[in-house]
Design an enzyme around this catalytic site. Sequence first.
Site, PDB file in Angstrom:
ATOM      1  CD  GLU A   1      -3.590  -6.401   3.563  1.00 40.89           C
ATOM      2  OE1 GLU A   1      -4.395  -5.808   4.294  1.00 40.89           O
ATOM      3  OE2 GLU A   1      -2.566  -6.260   3.335  1.00 40.89           O
TER       4      GLU A   1
ATOM      5  CD  GLU B   1      -2.972  -1.180   2.033  1.00 43.80           C
ATOM      6  OE1 GLU B   1      -2.959  -0.259   3.246  1.00 43.80           O
ATOM      7  OE2 GLU B   1      -4.092  -1.806   2.040  1.00 43.80           O
TER       8      GLU B   1
END
Length: 485
Positions: A268, A123
């Site tokens: 995720e 991220e």
Amino acid sequence: MTIRAAMLVNVGTVIVTTLTLASLVRGFGVNWGNIASHPLNPDIVVRMLKDNKINKVKLFDAHSWTMNTLAGTGMEVMVGIPNNLLESIATDYENAKDWVKENVTAYMGKNGVNIKYVAVGNEPFLSAYNGSFLETTFPALKNIHKALKEAGHTDKMKATIPQNAEVYQSANDKPSEGDFRSDVKKTMVDIVTFFHDNDLPFTVNIYPFLSLYLNEHFPVEFAFFDGKGESIPDNGKNYDNVFDANYDTLVYALKKAGVKDMKIIIGEIGWPTDGHKYATPKLAEKFYAGLMKRLAKEEGTPLRPERLEVYLFGFLDEDMKSIMPGPFERHWGIFRYDGTPKFMLDFTGKGRKMVPVAAKGVKYLDKQWCIVNKDTINLDKVAPDLEYACYHGDCTAMKGDSRCSKLDKIQNISYAFNMYYQIQGQDVRACDFKGAARITKDNATVGSCLFPIQIVSGSDDFRISFVFGRFLAVGLVLLGLITII
């Protein structure tokens, strides 16, 4: 093999079933994080994975103990490169070669690790990072891909970059208006073009729970997969859940970047069980049941009806994660810190009431707790000690409508004292607080509020020494995406 599910305390029944590899949902794995004060030994975790017939795992680093334990298992592994290494890998190709040699090549071979993906950063384009990794992520990716290719590994594995779903958004709250965020658009277009040219997948993390957390007016049922959410039409497609809308927003963003057929991996996706009114085992069970049924049907989304590839987040609770995004951050695990399951979950996607197989061989510290010493405590002066215990321990289970939120004042203080004491490895000095605390052999658990006993962790060296800020200010980061529906 026969999997005998453990007894679930609040259910009171033992469920026995037989799973075969053929009956499991295809295309799913789990995230295995270790931001914990006392992480489970890797050999115990790998046995848990095997017992639950899970054969895909995503890691956030390449710790040697973990990698060596995965060697010879045949499990597909996504190994991670932390963000703090991106600059050195981006600026010096030799560093990229060294990383691949030490963390990939070293584990290859007949009885090695089945590495399928290398995750370059995690991220990295979160808005909260203020562009810290904007200039280094793509160069790092190119160097890692080049190093993998030079080492002869690209026929076995592919590089990718797990992105937060915040990198794309919609101007009118519908997927068809999806596009990459303006401040990262140029870089994202360059990255996805490189992905396309080199047959690399796009990896994205999507969290329907955060829709509820960030927006009190968000329709609750729209976060789940049972079709009870109000259907939203868009360009001839109908969306009755936030995941589909989120995913297809990315599909539209990729099309606008000139890529129509790129493979997408969900890096995720999950549901926490504490730290917020919607973070409960009951809702986690509902979410995962819907998700697994969806995966079993191999339906995909309205724009991409093919089978999805996802990694559940996460496998275990992590008591040292940053709670800046919210108290729920330490409670994403399907299993507690000690490998005990928190809710029913059928990995076959058939929706049966099954308890996942718990960890075996876990060793605990002594059966003792740190609680308030009622004879000596001064309630008017205990606030600083309580704050200290919570700051250095873990009081997130007392937040909001969590399982320990109904404790009285004395019980609250005892809970905080005990969490600090357990995280400190039951060091007798950690149960003092100027005489306000004492050690007891009597179980301090109050109703459904577990006062845990910490486990014996196999190696202090294995503990993560830094808290990787994956979810730093997630509230701010995802806000733009959540409004797409």
